[in-house]
Write a protein that holds these residues in place. Structure first.
Motif, PDB file in Angstrom:
ATOM      1  N   ILE A  35     102.347  96.710  56.656  1.00 51.82           N
ATOM      2  CA  ILE A  35     101.214  95.913  56.183  1.00 51.82           C
ATOM      3  C   ILE A  35      99.906  96.600  56.556  1.00 51.82           C
ATOM      4  N   SER A 191      95.335  91.557  59.624  1.00 52.98           N
ATOM      5  CA  SER A 191      96.324  92.470  59.066  1.00 52.98           C
ATOM      6  C   SER A 191      97.768  92.023  59.213  1.00 52.98           C
ATOM      7  N   ALA A 192      98.039  91.017  60.004  1.00 54.72           N
ATOM      8  CA  ALA A 192      99.437  90.624  60.174  1.00 54.72           C
ATOM      9  C   ALA A 192      99.579  89.135  60.459  1.00 54.72           C
TER      10      ALA A 192
END
Length: 214
Positions: A35, A191-192
């Motif tokens: 990701i 981002s996650a």
């Protein structure tokens, strides 16, 4: 043989000492980086008009360095661990455009070379406030006038600052207030789906008058 280096190859951001590695650990770290890799490529494509030189600060196992090597003509990458740097030199011996060297922000001295991108992933959290400000100044000196900084770090969502063992988790507001004299925040992403803040900063002009933040 899951020593710290091999464990980090799967994207872990913690040392292995005292931990039992499970399959779910490895799957999580692997897909988390996938990701993050997509986000890094997206930000570079969107904001990096020039793609000559990039700097990877805290390169770890060289995962991001290898991504940058496919986009930039030259990549300099440093890490505090000489073990990691030596392993990277061996693993990426065919990537002649990557220059790995052992250092930290205290030892890193910007040269005449200016970078179109500086990536700092999971390093600022290990610096106290004085070291943090010093590192920002060095990044500002190293980056080109049109260059950008991508900062990927864990953050504190509960308070301005929190400390866990050797790590210092700063809030988004703390990061912005620390950067704003040198950079303009252009975009920020989670981002996650956790407390990892991936953000990109554009260097402010020498006589900047417009300092808007998103």
């Amino acid at each position: 043989d899951f020593d710290d280096f091999n464990y980090h190859l799967f994207g872990a951001d913690k040392t292995l000492t005292g931990r039992i590695v499970t399959n779910s650990d490895l799957l999580y770290h692997h897909y988390r980086f996938k990701i993050e890799e997509k986000i890094i490529k997206h930000l570079i494509k969107k904001y990096c008009g020039r793609r000559n030189c990039a700097l990877d600060c805290g390169a770890g196992t060289g995962r991001v360095s290898a991504v940058l090597d496919k986009i930039f003509k030259r990549v300099d990458a440093f890490d505090l661990s000489e073990r990691f740097i030596n392993e990277n030199k061996r693993r990426f011996s065919n990537n002649q455009n990557i220059n790995f060297f052992a250092s930290d922000f205290n030892g890193f001295e910007p040269s005449k070379r200016k970078y179109d991108l500086v990536f700092v992933g999971g390093v600022f959290m290990y610096l106290d406030d004085e070291e943090f400000v010093s590192a920002i100044k060095k990044v500002k000196e190293a980056i080109s006038e049109s260059g950008v900084l991508i900062s990927r770090d864990s953050i504190s969502r509960e308070r301005d600052l929190s400390v866990d063992s050797l790590k210092i988790y700063r809030s988004e507001e703390k990061y912005i207030s620390s950067f704003k004299n040198y950079f303009c925040l252009t975009e920020k992403l989670n981002s996650a789906n956790r407390n990892i803040w991936c953000s990109i900063f554009r260097r402010l002009p020498s006589l900047a008058t417009d300092r808007k933040f998103v």
